[in-house]
Design a protein around this motif. Structure first.
Motif, mmCIF file in Angstrom:
data_model
loop_
_atom_site.group_PDB
_atom_site.id
_atom_site.type_symbol
_atom_site.label_atom_id
_atom_site.label_comp_id
_atom_site.label_asym_id
_atom_site.label_seq_id
_atom_site.Cartn_x
_atom_site.Cartn_y
_atom_site.Cartn_z
ATOM 1 N N VAL A 70 0.902 -1.164 -0.039
ATOM 2 C CA VAL A 70 -0.020 0.020 -0.040
ATOM 3 C C VAL A 70 0.804 1.249 0.062
ATOM 4 C CG1 VAL A 70 -1.977 1.338 1.456
ATOM 5 C CG2 VAL A 70 -1.807 -1.246 1.265
ATOM 6 N N ILE A 71 1.860 1.174 0.612
ATOM 7 C CA ILE A 71 2.826 2.353 0.783
ATOM 8 C C ILE A 71 3.609 2.668 -0.512
ATOM 9 C CG2 ILE A 71 5.043 3.172 1.895
ATOM 10 C CD1 ILE A 71 3.304 3.316 3.911
ATOM 11 N N ALA A 72 4.050 1.515 -1.411
ATOM 12 C CA ALA A 72 4.725 1.602 -2.453
ATOM 13 C C ALA A 72 3.945 2.128 -3.420
ATOM 14 C CB ALA A 72 5.131 0.092 -2.611
ATOM 15 N N SER A 73 2.619 1.842 -3.391
ATOM 16 C CA SER A 73 1.736 2.208 -4.529
ATOM 17 C C SER A 73 1.386 3.555 -4.194
ATOM 18 C CB SER A 73 0.492 1.333 -4.422
ATOM 19 O OG SER A 73 -0.412 1.645 -3.237
ATOM 20 N N ASN A 74 1.846 4.447 -3.066
ATOM 21 C CA ASN A 74 1.458 5.707 -3.318
ATOM 22 C C ASN A 74 2.746 6.543 -2.827
ATOM 23 O OD1 ASN A 74 -1.665 6.116 -2.614
ATOM 24 N ND2 ASN A 74 -1.101 4.338 -1.149
ATOM 25 N N GLU A 75 3.792 6.284 -3.366
ATOM 26 C CA GLU A 75 5.064 6.968 -3.244
ATOM 27 C C GLU A 75 5.178 8.151 -4.127
ATOM 28 O OE1 GLU A 75 8.346 4.400 -3.597
ATOM 29 O OE2 GLU A 75 8.325 3.584 -1.417
ATOM 30 N N PHE A 76 5.805 9.401 -3.595
ATOM 31 C CA PHE A 76 6.066 10.636 -4.028
ATOM 32 C C PHE A 76 7.571 10.573 -4.455
ATOM 33 C CE2 PHE A 76 1.717 11.245 -2.479
ATOM 34 C CZ PHE A 76 1.435 11.975 -3.626
ATOM 35 N N THR A 77 7.682 11.429 -5.704
ATOM 36 C CA THR A 77 8.987 11.738 -5.979
ATOM 37 C C THR A 77 9.165 13.240 -5.934
ATOM 38 O OG1 THR A 77 8.484 11.810 -8.321
ATOM 39 C CG2 THR A 77 9.529 9.670 -7.341
ATOM 40 N N SER A 78 8.014 13.918 -5.558
ATOM 41 C CA SER A 78 8.118 15.376 -5.537
ATOM 42 C C SER A 78 6.680 15.983 -5.036
ATOM 43 C CB SER A 78 8.709 16.198 -7.133
ATOM 44 O OG SER A 78 7.552 15.731 -7.952
ATOM 45 N N TYR A 79 6.899 17.080 -4.686
ATOM 46 C CA TYR A 79 5.743 17.861 -4.320
ATOM 47 C C TYR A 79 4.929 18.230 -5.635
ATOM 48 C CZ TYR A 79 7.583 18.039 0.442
ATOM 49 O OH TYR A 79 8.410 17.501 1.581
ATOM 50 N N PRO A 80 3.460 17.834 -5.524
ATOM 51 C CA PRO A 80 2.664 18.321 -6.389
ATOM 52 C C PRO A 80 2.359 19.912 -6.472
ATOM 53 C CG PRO A 80 1.621 16.578 -4.904
ATOM 54 C CD PRO A 80 2.847 17.047 -4.337
ATOM 55 N N LYS A 81 2.234 20.473 -7.624
ATOM 56 C CA LYS A 81 2.126 21.760 -7.907
ATOM 57 C C LYS A 81 0.713 22.119 -8.150
ATOM 58 C CE LYS A 81 6.489 22.508 -7.721
ATOM 59 N NZ LYS A 81 7.233 22.988 -6.498
ATOM 60 N N LEU A 82 0.280 23.348 -7.920
ATOM 61 C CA LEU A 82 -1.108 23.835 -8.272
ATOM 62 C C LEU A 82 -1.087 23.891 -9.802
ATOM 63 C CD1 LEU A 82 -1.690 26.892 -5.977
ATOM 64 C CD2 LEU A 82 -2.072 24.347 -5.519
#
Length: 571
Positions: free
Chosen positions: A250-262
């Motif tokens: 579940v963790i792996a399916s939600n990983e981020f590499t950067s902060y989302p932008k508007l």
């Protein structure tokens, strides 16, 4: 002087104290001096980063994102092993900036410190992320921001005046399209369409000061049928149908590499975005955990057969299918769970220009009149309950509420809320006793009961409304009031917006029928709600309980509104 619907002066004195208790102190956290946990304000301060879970080069720290010229007041309680103040009482401030710049600063306790409590004054002149390093000799932290506490903001008038003619034309079209008001029949809605185009085109600062202003809550019943036209719909619960069974997956399916932008509202307006900036005080790894925890808790609350496999001891694993089992498993594996509520002003029109939020509350009438005929206008409030889990495996925060996108547990990472929306609290419950754990379990049980109840009501009675029947079966404050009713003797949320028609349909027997029937019904006319002094006092008290003050005590973004609040509170 306000009439206050005839509320006695003695009660107004109580309300004055009650309001400031909500914005400053808490029911379950009395005093840092007594060695009890206390809310760290704003909430992003209390993200403990453990080396085992986050690859930091120090053992324990707190992350804080500064927008420049920020001043913090930090209070700590020394541990029992704290002996030599001169050697172990410093804290360390480390600035993060992609390893291009290293900034270290030792801060000593101030003159107002004592043996029971050390007080530090920290100034963060440059914007960026900072790590506040906790000495091993300190047990508890309370961080208070006293200046420069939030992202810079523009008032709506400043924003509109700064638009070029072509920008204003495109923005006005996009805003109207966003609300989809031009497709909605009805005289009241057409008035709002006219307001949008006229007020924006005139750039009238006075008109923009309280724009838009909606009717009182009971009059909004007339607009319920039009909500799905501009809010939209989605299938509830579909995102959890393919949720992995193992926590790590579940963790792996939600990983981020950067902060989302508007996202820009239009290619022609690349500098105007919509939504909330993601708080950089939340590490990317914690963002994944927040998403994972919210998905798991919602799936377990749905009770549709989801089974979670969770690491237990060594190579052992435990499987749970119930939300209460999951809480017990978290405690059995050395985790801590904290429950609290949040009350803010709602940021429905959450636009930003560049790196600045646009301050744009939606106001509605409260039916509280002054001697001069002025009516108190209240920025539409938002509320939610927060579960924060910390421990060897899970370090995450989730919210529970009924919102535009439906009802459920939502990840608490995408809401670096604008300063003007403020923050207030009534509850902060730690799991440091069997009694408190029982309260947390009860609140969680009623949250999942409410989730299933709302999904069922939406299918039966609100198919033509937005996701999970939003604004027909209730709004965020209704979901918060149900949880509060389960753990408290009174209801302090306002407004409550269940449709009066729901009290005329066949009962659903699921354990919530008594609570839902006992809640105040703000969707009814004021004369139907208030039959005596007790109901009158309760109405006023609930309005005042939703007044959320900004993080920065010097930042009162609408002087008239806060003056009215003071006038209402002082006899």
């Amino acid at each position: 002087m306000f009439l206050r619907l005839g509320i006695p002066k003695a009660y107004r004195l109580f309300i004055f104290a009650f309001t400031f208790v909500l914005s400053g102190s808490l029911l379950w956290a009395d005093s840092l001096d007594r060695g009890e946990p206390k809310l760290q304000f704003p909430l992003d301060f209390n993200l403990v980063l453990n080396q085992k879970n986050f690859p930091e080069d120090i053992q324990v720290s707190y992350r804080y994102h500064s927008f420049g010229n920020t001043r913090l007041k930090i209070k700590v309680v020394p541990s029992k092993d704290f002996i030599d103040e001169s050697k172990t009482s410093h804290i360390l401030i480390k600035k993060e900036s992609d390893h291009k710049e290293r900034f270290f600063k030792e801060v000593s306790p101030g003159a107002s410190s004592s043996k029971k409590q050390l007080i530090y004054h920290v100034e963060l002149e440059k914007s960026g992320n900072y790590l506040l390093v906790v000495p091993k000799s300190h047990d508890l932290w309370n961080v208070e921001c006293v200046a420069g506490c939030g992202r810079p903001e523009l008032s709506l008038a400043e924003f509109i005046r700064g638009l070029q003619p072509e920008e204003l034309r495109v923005f006005s079209e996009k805003l109207t399209q966003f609300l989809k008001l031009n497709t909605v029949p009805g005289e009241e809605m057409q008035k709002l369409v006219s307001q949008v185009t006229q007020v924006l085109s005139k750039k009238d600062g006075k008109a923009l000061a309280r724009f838009p202003t909606l009717p009182s809550v009971n009059q909004l019943n007339l607009l319920r049928p039009y909500l799905s036209k501009f809010i939209g719909k989605k299938k509830a619960g579909s995102e959890n149908s393919l949720l992995p069974a193992q926590w790590e997956d579940v963790i792996a399916s939600n990983e981020f590499t950067s902060y989302p932008k508007l996202q820009a509202v239009d290619p022609k307006l690349p500098n105007i975005g919509y939504g909330h900036f993601v708080s950089e005080s939340v590490p990317l790894k914690m963002m994944a955990q927040n998403l994972a925890l919210s998905s798991v808790m919602t799936a377990l609350a749905e009770q549709k057969g989801y089974e979670l496999s969770f690491p237990f001891e060594g190579n052992e694993r435990m499987k749970v299918t119930q939300l209460n089992e999951f809480l017990e498993l978290l405690w059995a594996t050395g985790h801590h769970i904290e429950l609290r509520d949040e009350r803010t002003f709602a940021n429905f029109l959450s636009y930003a220009r560049g790196e600045k939020y646009i301050r744009w509350p939606v106001w509605f009438k409260t039916q509280i009149q002054s001697m001069s005929g002025d009516e108190l206008l209240l920025p539409a409030p938002h509320s939610q309950f927060v579960w924060q889990v910390t421990g060897p495996v899970v370090n995450a925060r989730v919210n529970f509420f009924l919102g535009i996108s439906g009802v459920g547990f939502f990840p608490k990472f995408d809401e670096e809320r604008p300063q003007w929306t403020g923050l207030a609290h009534r509850f902060q419950i730690f799991d440091n006793s069997p009694q408190n754990r029982a309260i947390i379990k009860k609140a969680t049980r009623y949250a999942e009961l409410y989730l299933r109840r709302i999904r069922k009501e939406a299918q039966l009675y609100a198919k033509d409304y937005p996701s999970d029947g939003y604004a027909y079966v209730g709004i965020c404050n209704d979901s918060s009031a149900v949880i509060e009713s389960a753990i408290s003797s009174e209801v302090s949320f306002f407004p409550l917006f269940r449709s009066p028609q729901l009290f005329k349909v066949p009962k659903i027997y699921d354990g919530l029928e008594d609570i839902l029937e006992s809640l105040p019904q703000d969707s009814q006319p004021i004369k139907a709600q208030i039959r005596g002094t007790r109901e009158e006092e309760d109405y006023y008290r609930r309005i005042m309980s939703m007044v959320s003050y900004p993080y920065d005590p010097n930042y009162l973004w609408d002087e008239k509104f806060f003056e009215q609040i003071q006038e209402l509170a002082i006899p």
